[in-house]
Design a protein around this motif. Structure first.
Motif, PDB file in Angstrom:
ATOM      1  N   MET B   1     -26.737  -5.651  -2.383  1.00 25.51           N
ATOM      2  CA  MET B   1     -27.852  -4.688  -2.498  1.00 25.51           C
ATOM      3  C   MET B   1     -27.639  -3.748  -3.682  1.00 25.51           C
ATOM      4  N   ILE B   2     -28.598  -3.724  -4.603  1.00 27.70           N
ATOM      5  CA  ILE B   2     -28.501  -2.817  -5.745  1.00 27.70           C
ATOM      6  C   ILE B   2     -28.890  -1.418  -5.288  1.00 27.70           C
ATOM      7  N   LYS B   3     -28.032  -0.442  -5.556  1.00 26.38           N
ATOM      8  CA  LYS B   3     -28.292   0.924  -5.107  1.00 26.38           C
ATOM      9  C   LYS B   3     -28.745   1.816  -6.258  1.00 26.38           C
ATOM     10  N   ALA B   4     -29.813   2.558  -5.998  1.00 19.75           N
ATOM     11  CA  ALA B   4     -30.330   3.456  -7.033  1.00 19.75           C
ATOM     12  C   ALA B   4     -30.337   4.892  -6.542  1.00 19.75           C
ATOM     13  N   GLU B   5     -30.162   5.812  -7.463  1.00 16.44           N
ATOM     14  CA  GLU B   5     -30.404   7.231  -7.169  1.00 16.44           C
ATOM     15  C   GLU B   5     -31.443   7.752  -8.153  1.00 16.44           C
ATOM     16  N   ILE B   6     -32.247   8.680  -7.675  1.00 14.73           N
ATOM     17  CA  ILE B   6     -33.286   9.265  -8.527  1.00 14.73           C
ATOM     18  C   ILE B   6     -33.013  10.759  -8.634  1.00 14.73           C
ATOM     19  N   ILE B   7     -32.987  11.258  -9.862  1.00 18.48           N
ATOM     20  CA  ILE B   7     -32.717  12.685 -10.071  1.00 18.48           C
ATOM     21  C   ILE B   7     -33.879  13.296 -10.839  1.00 18.48           C
ATOM     22  N   THR B   8     -34.471  14.345 -10.297  1.00 20.10           N
ATOM     23  CA  THR B   8     -35.496  15.066 -11.049  1.00 20.10           C
ATOM     24  C   THR B   8     -34.902  16.392 -11.503  1.00 20.10           C
ATOM     25  N   ILE B   9     -35.066  16.662 -12.792  1.00 17.22           N
ATOM     26  CA  ILE B   9     -34.491  17.872 -13.359  1.00 17.22           C
ATOM     27  C   ILE B   9     -35.608  18.868 -13.647  1.00 17.22           C
ATOM     28  N   GLY B  10     -35.490  20.098 -13.155  1.00 14.98           N
ATOM     29  CA  GLY B  10     -36.500  21.094 -13.495  1.00 14.98           C
ATOM     30  C   GLY B  10     -36.576  22.219 -12.468  1.00 14.98           C
ATOM     31  N   ASP B  11     -36.504  23.449 -12.944  1.00 11.06           N
ATOM     32  CA  ASP B  11     -36.558  24.604 -12.046  1.00 11.06           C
ATOM     33  C   ASP B  11     -37.864  24.666 -11.275  1.00 11.06           C
ATOM     34  N   GLU B  12     -38.968  24.177 -11.855  1.00  9.88           N
ATOM     35  CA  GLU B  12     -40.273  24.324 -11.199  1.00  9.88           C
ATOM     36  C   GLU B  12     -40.339  23.521  -9.904  1.00  9.88           C
ATOM     37  N   ILE B  13     -39.562  22.429  -9.809  1.00 10.79           N
ATOM     38  CA  ILE B  13     -39.504  21.675  -8.557  1.00 10.79           C
ATOM     39  C   ILE B  13     -38.580  22.386  -7.572  1.00 10.79           C
ATOM     40  N   LEU B  14     -37.460  22.844  -8.073  1.00 10.87           N
ATOM     41  CA  LEU B  14     -36.460  23.502  -7.234  1.00 10.87           C
ATOM     42  C   LEU B  14     -37.012  24.748  -6.552  1.00 10.87           C
ATOM     43  N   TYR B  15     -37.819  25.510  -7.284  1.00 13.34           N
ATOM     44  CA  TYR B  15     -38.337  26.752  -6.723  1.00 13.34           C
ATOM     45  C   TYR B  15     -39.622  26.527  -5.918  1.00 13.34           C
ATOM     46  N   GLY B  16     -40.047  25.287  -5.807  1.00 12.75           N
ATOM     47  CA  GLY B  16     -41.206  25.009  -4.974  1.00 12.75           C
ATOM     48  C   GLY B  16     -42.538  25.276  -5.651  1.00 12.75           C
ATOM     49  N   GLN B  17     -42.539  25.350  -6.991  1.00 17.18           N
ATOM     50  CA  GLN B  17     -43.805  25.621  -7.676  1.00 17.18           C
ATOM     51  C   GLN B  17     -44.634  24.364  -7.874  1.00 17.18           C
ATOM     52  N   ILE B  18     -43.987  23.217  -7.957  1.00 17.75           N
ATOM     53  CA  ILE B  18     -44.733  21.958  -7.955  1.00 17.75           C
ATOM     54  C   ILE B  18     -44.068  20.980  -6.992  1.00 17.75           C
ATOM     55  N   THR B  19     -44.887  20.054  -6.487  1.00 19.91           N
ATOM     56  CA  THR B  19     -44.352  18.994  -5.635  1.00 19.91           C
ATOM     57  C   THR B  19     -43.868  17.868  -6.519  1.00 19.91           C
ATOM     58  N   ASP B  20     -42.716  17.339  -6.201  1.00 15.89           N
ATOM     59  CA  ASP B  20     -42.190  16.193  -6.930  1.00 15.89           C
ATOM     60  C   ASP B  20     -42.845  14.929  -6.400  1.00 15.89           C
ATOM     61  N   THR B  21     -43.768  14.362  -7.178  1.00 17.58           N
ATOM     62  CA  THR B  21     -44.373  13.095  -6.754  1.00 17.58           C
ATOM     63  C   THR B  21     -43.725  11.935  -7.502  1.00 17.58           C
ATOM     64  N   ASN B  22     -43.015  12.233  -8.609  1.00 18.60           N
ATOM     65  CA  ASN B  22     -42.372  11.172  -9.395  1.00 18.60           C
ATOM     66  C   ASN B  22     -41.393  10.344  -8.577  1.00 18.60           C
ATOM     67  N   SER B  23     -40.549  11.025  -7.799  1.00 16.42           N
ATOM     68  CA  SER B  23     -39.483  10.272  -7.155  1.00 16.42           C
ATOM     69  C   SER B  23     -40.045   9.356  -6.064  1.00 16.42           C
ATOM     70  N   GLN B  24     -41.138   9.782  -5.421  1.00 13.04           N
ATOM     71  CA  GLN B  24     -41.771   8.874  -4.455  1.00 13.04           C
ATOM     72  C   GLN B  24     -42.246   7.602  -5.161  1.00 13.04           C
ATOM     73  N   TRP B  25     -42.947   7.816  -6.264  1.00 15.03           N
ATOM     74  CA  TRP B  25     -43.513   6.673  -6.984  1.00 15.03           C
ATOM     75  C   TRP B  25     -42.416   5.721  -7.472  1.00 15.03           C
ATOM     76  N   ILE B  26     -41.357   6.293  -8.045  1.00 17.86           N
ATOM     77  CA  ILE B  26     -40.273   5.461  -8.569  1.00 17.86           C
ATOM     78  C   ILE B  26     -39.623   4.657  -7.445  1.00 17.86           C
ATOM     79  N   SER B  27     -39.355   5.317  -6.300  1.00 17.66           N
ATOM     80  CA  SER B  27     -38.666   4.588  -5.227  1.00 17.66           C
ATOM     81  C   SER B  27     -39.545   3.487  -4.656  1.00 17.66           C
ATOM     82  N   ALA B  28     -40.863   3.713  -4.611  1.00 15.09           N
ATOM     83  CA  ALA B  28     -41.758   2.656  -4.133  1.00 15.09           C
ATOM     84  C   ALA B  28     -41.730   1.458  -5.089  1.00 15.09           C
ATOM     85  N   GLU B  29     -41.649   1.717  -6.392  1.00 12.53           N
ATOM     86  CA  GLU B  29     -41.568   0.621  -7.373  1.00 12.53           C
ATOM     87  C   GLU B  29     -40.230  -0.120  -7.252  1.00 12.53           C
TER      88      GLU B  29
END
Lengths: 412, 412
Positions: B1-29
């Motif tokens: 099984m190939i294992k992947a990790e996804i990392i999103t970098i950015g204070d705006e996600i960390l502080y809850g100012q935007i929702t991270d939709t990128n990592s959902q999309w990437i993991s579904a792909e």
């Protein structure tokens, strides 16, 4: 600075089947009380992964907030993993059991034994009652780090955070004082706002900070102040807001948590006025914006969702000739929709929307995103054409914002 | 099984100012090509945090996908941090520079020197062209782990994943296979479903796994299979689903991505039937559920949001006497609402809702959460009383699910 980590447990997030909105919401709440989120992680429903991340997070954070993996079913393993991590075991809690029994009694349901296992908690857990569901909240103190466990169902988690977790964090830690003021705007973009307030922003002292929070059709500005005395920071932030407001006044509809439709509703109540809506392309969403707020029945009387042209004609009395000559997406049609719903429902104002929300249905003359909006009052009807993009969801939201903005300006 | 990790970098996600939709999309792909996401993390724009998580992820994963922190501005530090991590430095790449120059030439814009620094890449990076923007994609191979860096702007990231990253992963690894089947249910809870299928679930082989995904009014079941041959796993998963379906048949409305209102819409289209709605307590939300889906105009003709009683009487023709004698929240009123909207809008079916959504407006006889729903057809009207909780938002969503469920059962 108190450091927090947020961990969401569940294969469904990891595999991309659902978007994690919990961790955004939690970090925004933490931010409000001056707790800094330093990392968010999503991991699977596997014991070894959970144990590993607990160990890592404990090293980095003062408080670790965990959602998910708490149901009564076999794939929910958080509780067992907590026992392993803390070297303890499960015990039945009377208060948790009482809550479960009364929860199901109210619903006339006899819980099965498997459901009642939700009253079993690790011995070292402080029980946090989940008023909105059956999975318990738990608070642990372990070697100087707080672990909080909550169900993954968003409204249950939100209830627990508000009722139990935030008060306990404030009690446990001495959090620095933070004061936020949110200024809500509609009808312009982030860049124009930034441009208008640029000199003011540059002159802010280091302990005051502006954030731009854009969403479809709206931008919120948040001014945050940090310091040792809450009253002083509050005064300072509010004075700076007063200084800035005249620069962007025409776009400001409210402050803090006040939604656009509520700001409008408050104005309507004050003036003893009412509104009704005739929706084609927004398809019920505009009505929903009003009615999702408790108390909206004082000013929102109802509406007609005129999706099919037959409904525009038979229920709203739009002339068949108007639609035939100009099309359903036209200034003429939207004008009749707004005027007629106002007259039929006997309200002070009538709002209307008609357009091509997409992704299909566009033509070279009226591409996807061509939308007409209108506001009818006793003496005049204001219409406006929007040319939006190709995304259906965004088009619906942006149209609702725009037509509400017509009413806001009228009421100003 | 190939294992992947996804990392999103950015204070705006960390502080809850935007929702991270990128990592959902990437993991579904990734899921589609059998790469298993084992962890997702969001961290801030700080060098030491980035270096730390690179080190951790490299130990756990075969491939680490990173978004964000790639712009030309000061706070974007990913590229510099890569150089530090890999012990290398930046160099100008001719192919990246050519892309930038032609990108701006097409837009009639003369790039500033700072924008052109985006052609500088770490020496060990394989350059991945970002056709939709200016920040480059990068592919690194480092001590047996692949690192992929992409911009955080969702459509640019998606373009890079589809055009460059997925093909390169397939070329580099021999990926195992995963097959998911989602079964969507309405009208019951997680526990009852778990109870019904418990024996079947216990007997599943180790490479098949069930997950319960609950939301307000609905529960999704997901069966996942792993193996070396996709056709074999798919067959096995589908056979197991066929085995399980009869145990919960009356609750199942659809599979995979099909929403309840779309499942209903497909049935209506097939039968050449239509629906209209009369909404009081759902206040437009039920209409919105239908109309948020492209193509709903084929079966959803519209509705009346009868929030004020005057609208129930004047627009829907509910008899004043009915409301006076029984109240607006009553079986009699909801019956007339459903029957009359069906007749007025000339549709096959009429749905109606009336109730006390809360949090205010309850009485001892009719507490908050007392809601009547109805389905009218040519020959009969089915009514049902719901006794829900005190949360307005949940009550609205659950009521919409329940009244849609009346129609689903009618169409079955």
């Amino acid at each position: 600075m108190i450091k927090a980590e947020i961990i969401t447990i569940g294969d469904e997030i990891l595999y991309g089947q659902i978007t994690d909105t919990n961790s955004q919401w939690i970090s925004a709440e933490l931010d409000k009380i001056g707790v800094k989120t330093i990392r968010k992680s999503s991991i699977g429903d596997a014991e070894e992964e959970i144990l590993q991340i607990f160990k890592e997070s404990q090293k980095r954070a003062d408080i670790v907030l965990i959602t998910g993996g708490l149901g009564p079913t076999k794939d929910d393993i958080t509780k067992k993993t907590f026992c392993k991590y803390f070297g303890t075991e499960l015990e039945v809690r009377q208060d948790a059991l009482d809550h479960l029994l009364s929860y199901f009694e109210k619903r006339n349901y006899t819980p099965t034994p498997i459901i009642l296992t939700q009253a079993e908690l690790p011995i070292n857990a402080i029980y946090l009652q989940n008023k909105l569901g059956t999975a318990p909240g738990m608070w642990f103190e372990h070697e100087g780090t707080i672990f909080v466990s909550m169900p993954g169902v968003p409204f249950e988690m939100k209830g627990l955070i508000a009722d139990a977790v935030i008060p306990k964090i404030k009690e446990h830690f001495s959090t620095p004082h933070i004061f936020h003021k949110i200024i809500r705007t509609v009808g312009t973009g982030e860049t124009i706002l930034a441009d208008r307030i640029s000199d003011w922003e540059d002159a802010l002292p280091a302990h005051l900070k502006v954030a731009y929070l854009p969403s479809v059709g709206q931008v919120k500005l948040r001014l945050t102040g940090f310091g040792n005395d809450l009253a002083t920071i509050e005064k300072e932030v509010l004075a700076k807001v007063d200084e800035m407001l005249p620069m962007i006044q025409e776009f400001v509809y409210g402050f803090d948590e006040e939604e656009l439709e509520v700001a409008i509703g408050n104005q309507l109540v004050k003036k003893n006025q009412t509104v009704s809506v005739a929706e084609s392309c927004t398809g019920g969403y505009l009505s929903h914006l009003f009615t999702r707020n408790s108390g909206s029945s004082a000013y929102f009387w109802g509406g007609v969702v005129a999706y099919d042209n037959s409904v525009k004609i038979n229920q709203l009395g739009v002339l068949p000739d108007t639609i035939e000559k100009n099309g359903a997406v036209s200034e003429e049609t939207v004008t009749e929709m707004a005027q007629n719903v106002r007259k039929k429902l006997k309200t002070t104002f009538g709002l209307a929307t008609t357009g091509i929300a997409g992704p299909n249905g566009g033509t070279p003359q009226k591409p996807v995103g061509t939308i007409w909006i209108a506001l009818a009052s006793e003496n005049e009807t204001i219409t406006h054409k929007l040319q939006l993009g190709g995304k259906r969801e965004q088009n619906i939201i942006a149209t609702a914002s725009s037509v509400l903005n017509l009413l806001r300006k009228k009421l100003m």
